[in-house]
Design a protein around this motif. Structure first.
Motif, PDB file in Angstrom:
ATOM      1  N   PRO A  41       0.640  -0.968  -0.259  1.00  0.00           N
ATOM      2  CA  PRO A  41      -0.005  -0.129  -0.113  1.00  0.00           C
ATOM      3  C   PRO A  41       1.114   1.298  -0.120  1.00  0.00           C
ATOM      4  N   TYR A  87      -2.553  -6.214  -4.463  1.00  0.00           N
ATOM      5  CA  TYR A  87      -1.502  -5.023  -2.622  1.00  0.00           C
ATOM      6  C   TYR A  87      -2.401  -5.585  -2.054  1.00  0.00           C
ATOM      7  N   ALA A 130      -3.892  -1.277   3.938  1.00  0.00           N
ATOM      8  CA  ALA A 130      -3.942   0.127   3.621  1.00  0.00           C
ATOM      9  C   ALA A 130      -5.574   0.948   3.447  1.00  0.00           C
ATOM     10  N   LEU A 140      -7.597   3.723  -1.721  1.00  0.00           N
ATOM     11  CA  LEU A 140      -8.134   2.525  -2.405  1.00  0.00           C
ATOM     12  C   LEU A 140      -9.626   3.131  -3.716  1.00  0.00           C
TER      13      LEU A 140
END
Length: 532
Positions: A265, A294, A299, A304
């Motif tokens: 990430p 990923y 994350a 995202l």
């Protein structure tokens, strides 16, 4: 599956390479294109040279290299002979690397001739460490992936052998590798991974509609190496880069028509930042991308969503551990599935994997309640290298493995991770999970990147700190610090508001590419750059 019929992943890759020897399977950082037949032959020649030097089933080969084709060839060769491979990570201190090599009683050390001072120091320590010490294992033989003053050239020695294939010596229960956890002090834990489960993992990952073109811009000693194996098994092509650079990644994606790439990430965020700025990178054609994987650390849902907007429906979130293997996957359309605090799910268990969430006493918790994530899977490690007591703490007799991650399951079987249990910060009023706070901080317009961590005070209580990379045009001063504190309090509550913010130019990463919170914690102890 019997010992007589077992075929290892390395043998399957050799079969695939032999099917079409003229097609390109590897592209190096300097543009060299390596055909399948050349890679196939290099594996068999290296295996012959290693066998002449006594490497066989049960031997241990340590590998210290960057992303070069010889690193893959040598791994396949050693595994073909039934030897286990121990990966040594660039970025670890030479003293730590030497301790690892000694602890696994390596028979052979393979070194990248471009390793520089780190390679020199490692070899020097090993050769001088055991002098006069009867209780120390003998230093391993050393070979280099090319001309080097450190050792003989493995590639030159291997070139003298004819290409001759013999049946693989590995058995399903044998270790194919030992992967060491990152660590800055002491001896990292060695995670033993068996051939049988690894072959099955590679075959699952290689199940694709069309041969992929994989960009490898992170170390082949980690996840990228596993994906390289799966890509070769799928009849695809691997494009190797020596190091990560966001501009170089985007250039390679466009030039090589990359379909697959793996990024931790923090590295994904840097690619997004490059795409979001004026300049050539922002005009990169990424239409060839089919799968951006990923994994490796939590994350940010905010980033995202930004990635999905810029790159389209290509995000695949993988959750796994070296100890547990591949646990779950969030497909592109599943990134709309969110949890209590807006977390994006890490998906549902892949076939053959069971997930449970349990309390401190090991009892299953109701759906929606946060506890420790347990996993049962054939991919689970065989154990920690020569540490049975530690193995018993993590891997139970009934096959359930404690991940050390905090999370919960919903009614549809989706798993949501809250944070690592050991990263949880205990403050007056409750528990602060750094991942949740990081995502809120990233929605503040003055914050470009951040990492949240706990700092222990003299009275043994903890307080919340955050390292912050200010967004362009912003400076972390008293006024901005107060504004960020109020921003967090309004959205999460007062106990989440950082006691101190630390201005940094970039978030430091460990040797495996994760935010280095140990280093940030140590820096915070000096008070450097702190604004309260």
């Amino acid at each position: 599956m019997t010992e007589q019929t077992f075929v290892s992943y390395a043998e399957l890759i050799l079969d695939q390479l032999a099917d079409d020897p003229g097609r390109t399977v590897l592209t190096t950082d300097d543009g060299q294109r390596i055909p399948a037949g050349e890679l196939h032959d290099s594996v068999l020649r290296m295996a012959a040279e290693m066998a002449d030097r006594g490497i066989e089933r049960g031997s241990t080969v340590a590998v210290f290299t960057g992303n070069r084709p010889e690193g893959l060839s040598a791994r396949y060769a050693a595994n073909l002979l039934g030897a286990r491979v121990a990966f040594l990570y660039e970025g670890m201190a030479p003293a730590t690397l030497a301790t690892i090599v000694e602890s696994i009683e390596a028979d052979l050390l393979l070194v990248d001739p471009d390793a520089g001072e780190a390679g020199d120091a490692l070899v020097d320590r090993l050769r001088n460490r055991g002098e006069g010490a009867a209780d120390r294992p003998a230093a391993p033989a050393v070979l280099s992936f090319g001309p080097s003053p450190l050792a003989e050239d493995l590639t030159a020695c291997a070139a003298r052998h004819p290409v001759r294939r013999s049946p693989g010596a590995a058995r399903p229960e044998d270790d194919w590798s030992i992967r060491f956890t990152g660590g800055t002090t002491g001896i990292p834990k060695g995670i033993r991974m068996a051939h049988g489960p690894y072959r099955d993992l590679c075959l699952r990952a290689a199940d694709r509609d069309a041969p992929p073109r994989l960009l490898v811009c992170t170390s082949i000693a980690h996840m990228a190496g596993i994906l390289a194996d799966a890509t070769l098994l799928a009849g695809g092509q691997v494009v190797l880069r020596r190091a990560f650079d966001p501009g170089d990644v985007l250039t390679a994606v466009e030039r090589e028509r990359i379909t697959d790439v793996f990024l931790l990430p923090p590295l994904l965020y840097r690619v997004l930042d490059a795409l979001d700025q004026d300049g050539p990178a922002a005009r990169t054609d990424t239409s060839s991308l089919r799968r951006l994987i990923y994994a490796g650390c939590p994350a940010s849902p905010t980033r995202l969503r930004q990635a999905a907007g810029m790159l389209g429906p290509v995000l695949h979130g993988w959750y796994g551990q070296s100890e547990a293997g591949w646990i779950s996957e969030a497909l592109p359309h599943e990134h709309a599935v969110t949890g209590h605090a807006g977390q994006i799910t890490v998906g549902r268990a892949i076939p053959g994997v069971e997930i449970a969430v349990r309390d401190e006493d090991g009892r299953d918790l109701p759906l929606g309640e946060v506890g420790e994530v347990y996993v049962r899977s054939a991919q689970a490690m065989s154990g920690y290298w020569k540490r049975p007591e530690l193995t018993a703490q993590v891997l139970r007799a009934d096959g359930w493995l404690r991940t050390g991650d905090a999370g919960y399951l919903d009614e549809a079987g989706y798993l949501f991770l809250v944070d690592r249990l050991k990263e949880m910060i205990i403050v007056v009023g409750g528990h602060v999970y750094p991942t949740e706070l990081e995502d809120v901080l990233l929605t503040h317009p003055a914050v470009a990147h951040c990492a949240v961590f706990g700092v222990r005070r003299s009275d043994e209580s903890e307080e919340v700190h955050a390292a912050v990379v200010p967004a362009p045009g912003h400076r972390l001063d008293d006024e901005l610090t107060k504004d960020i504190g109020a921003f967090v309090t309004a959205r999460m509550g007062a106990m989440y508001a950082p006691a101190a913010l630390h201005a940094v130019d970039s978030i430091p990463l460990t040797d495996v590419g994760k935010p280095d919170k140990k280093l940030l914690r140590a820096r915070a102890g000096t008070g450097a750059g702190a604004v309260r």
